[in-house]
Design an enzyme around this catalytic site. Structure first.
Site, PDB file in Angstrom:
ATOM      1  CG  ASP A  95     -41.061 -36.225   6.862  1.00 22.25           C
ATOM      2  OD1 ASP A  95     -41.748 -37.169   6.414  1.00 22.25           O
ATOM      3  OD2 ASP A  95     -41.578 -35.163   7.279  1.00 22.25           O
ATOM      4  CG  ASP A 155     -44.538 -30.430   6.636  1.00 19.88           C
ATOM      5  OD1 ASP A 155     -43.664 -30.726   5.800  1.00 19.88           O
ATOM      6  OD2 ASP A 155     -45.695 -30.888   6.614  1.00 19.88           O
TER       7      ASP A 155
HETATM    8  C1  GLA Z   1     -46.728 -33.901   4.966  1.00 22.08           C
HETATM    9  C2  GLA Z   1     -46.133 -34.248   6.326  1.00 22.08           C
HETATM   10  C3  GLA Z   1     -44.598 -34.296   6.277  1.00 22.08           C
HETATM   11  C4  GLA Z   1     -44.099 -35.148   5.128  1.00 22.08           C
HETATM   12  C5  GLA Z   1     -44.811 -34.781   3.834  1.00 22.08           C
HETATM   13  C6  GLA Z   1     -44.442 -35.692   2.709  1.00 22.08           C
HETATM   14  O1  GLA Z   1     -46.411 -32.589   4.615  1.00 22.08           O
HETATM   15  O2  GLA Z   1     -46.528 -33.321   7.293  1.00 22.08           O
HETATM   16  O3  GLA Z   1     -44.091 -34.739   7.502  1.00 22.08           O
HETATM   17  O4  GLA Z   1     -44.230 -36.503   5.421  1.00 22.08           O
HETATM   18  O5  GLA Z   1     -46.221 -34.792   3.976  1.00 22.08           O
HETATM   19  O6  GLA Z   1     -43.111 -35.557   2.382  1.00 22.08           O
END
Ligand code: GLA
Length: 394
Positions: A38, A174
């Site tokens: 992301d 997220d």
């Molecule tokens: C955490 C981060 C997200 C993403 C995930 C891995 O949850 O907050 O932004 O990078 O790790 O996919």
């Protein structure tokens, strides 16, 4: 849910000696596939789940003060909204102060609030309780003070808070899932443009079940930011060599190979994983839309292997759990989920054999690590919303 709402309402009464005027629910998330991409122009396939932070809220009589009571930490914090905010030593407070700061920086006018909150999202388990906290508060400010922020603004404010006040350089997945989640729907999000579409979570006679290793992590110290640095190093050299490429996902494997020596082995491995993972997500979205659960499962398992050996964000416990789960009958796929370094695995298991797999993996995990594994059978649910109080049975 009723239980969480009543519990939070009671916490509000104790802390503020009055009744809350609003109840808000902000969900955690799962991610079917697309890990760490992301922040690299990738696609992700997350969904909001039926685990929430519940906020009981009232406009404060004092329009200059915001007060919080964090029931689960038995801790409180108040601040004057006219003073310049800076990070404090209570980590949970920083998620909220960062949101407040970002909203004020955008020129919006807000007032005082009283908020008690409590959660059913386990912390440090990779289910994004942080995004629920940030975006939940952003949603509350927007709703109560009519700020006219869009859902996308709310997600970006949550992410900004994490970057500036918490110190984790997270991507947008997220926060986006917590705000944009929809019941029974998986979100296919292009993290470059933030365009998204919803897919019916049609898994036939399979279920997504989470196994919590109970290895807790926080991305402030986990190595998350270091992974981003590795990737940034690789990207910088790739773009120096191939400036015509617009998005990271458009680099080919052969371009990456051409700069391998210059990039160095570790950033090379990280970038290789990312390019492969972005392709896997596209295949997974197709598999999901065609109801090809077996293939979707295979892709999940490939992701685990990449996260473990190329991106190196797994751990002994999760590698064990995933390997043992894959030996079980009727398991289509399994992998570590989220940022890594502990937390949950996500497992695609045929409904009729879920109980058996849980029994076997729990027993093996207990024998080898002396830890009681936790299991979450989550439902894909709506993003943040206000819960109407007259529906509460007290
Ligand atoms: C955490 C981060 C997200 C993403 C995930 C891995 O949850 O907050 O932004 O990078 O790790 O996919």
């Amino acid at each position: 849910m009723e239980k969480l709402i009543n519990y939070t309402t009671e916490a509000f009464r104790l802390a503020f000696h009055s009744e809350p005027e609003h109840i808000f629910l902000a969900p955690g998330r799962i991610n079917i596939i697309g890990e760490h991409v992301d922040y690299s122009d990738g696609f992700v396939l997350p969904a909001a789940i039926d685990k929430h932070i519940c906020f009981a809220v009232k406009k404060a009589d004092d329009p200059e003060t915001c007060s919080f009571f964090a029931k689960d930490f038995d801790d409180s914090f108040s601040f004057n909204i006219n003073q310049k905010q800076t990070p404090v030593s209570q980590v949970w407070v920083n998620y909220l102060l960062g949101v407040f700061n970002a909203v004020q920086e955008s020129g919006k006018k807000v007032g005082g609030l009283e908020i008690a909150f409590s959660s059913t999202i386990p912390m440090g388990s990779g289910l994004s309780s942080s995004a629920a906290l940030e975006c939940g508060f952003a949603f509350i400010l927007n709703h109560i003070f009519d700020l006219n922020l869009t859902k996308k603004d709310l997600a970006l404010i949550g992410q900004k808070s994490e970057h500036t006040f918490v110190g984790v350089n997270c991507g947008i997945m997220d926060q986006f899932a917590s705000v944009f989640g929809k019941e029974h729907q998986v979100i296919m999000l292009d993290c470059n443009s933030l365009e998204h579409q919803y897919f019916e979570a049609n898994l036939d006679d399979y279920s997504l079940v989470l196994f919590d290793s109970c290895i807790k992590h926080t991305h402030l110290t986990s190595g998350y930011n270091d992974r981003r640095k590795d990737v940034d190093k690789g990207k910088k050299i790739l773009w120096e060599k191939f400036p015509e490429i617009e998005k990271f996902r458009d680099f080919s494997f052969s371009m990456l190979d051409k700069v391998r020596a210059e990039i160095g082995e570790t950033p090379y491995k990280r970038c290789l994983y990312l390019l492969k993972e972005i392709k896997r997500v596209e295949k997974a979205a197709k598999a999901l839309s065609e109801g090809d659960v077996k293939y979707l499962g295979e892709l999940l398992t490939e992701t685990h292997s990449g996260l473990s050996t190329e991106f190196e964000v797994s751990c002994e416990e999760l590698d064990f759990m995933v390997a043992e789960t894959l030996k079980e009958r009727d398991v289509a796929g399994a992998r570590i989920m989220g940022g890594g370094f502990g937390g949950c695995s996500i497992n695609l298991i045929k409904d009729e054999n879920v109980d058996e797999v849980i029994k076997n993996i729990s027993a093996k995990y207990k024998t080898d690590f002396d830890i009681e594994m936790k299991v979450y059978r989550v439902k894909i649910s709506d993003g943040i919303y206000e819960y109407k109080r007259n529906e509460i049975i007290i």
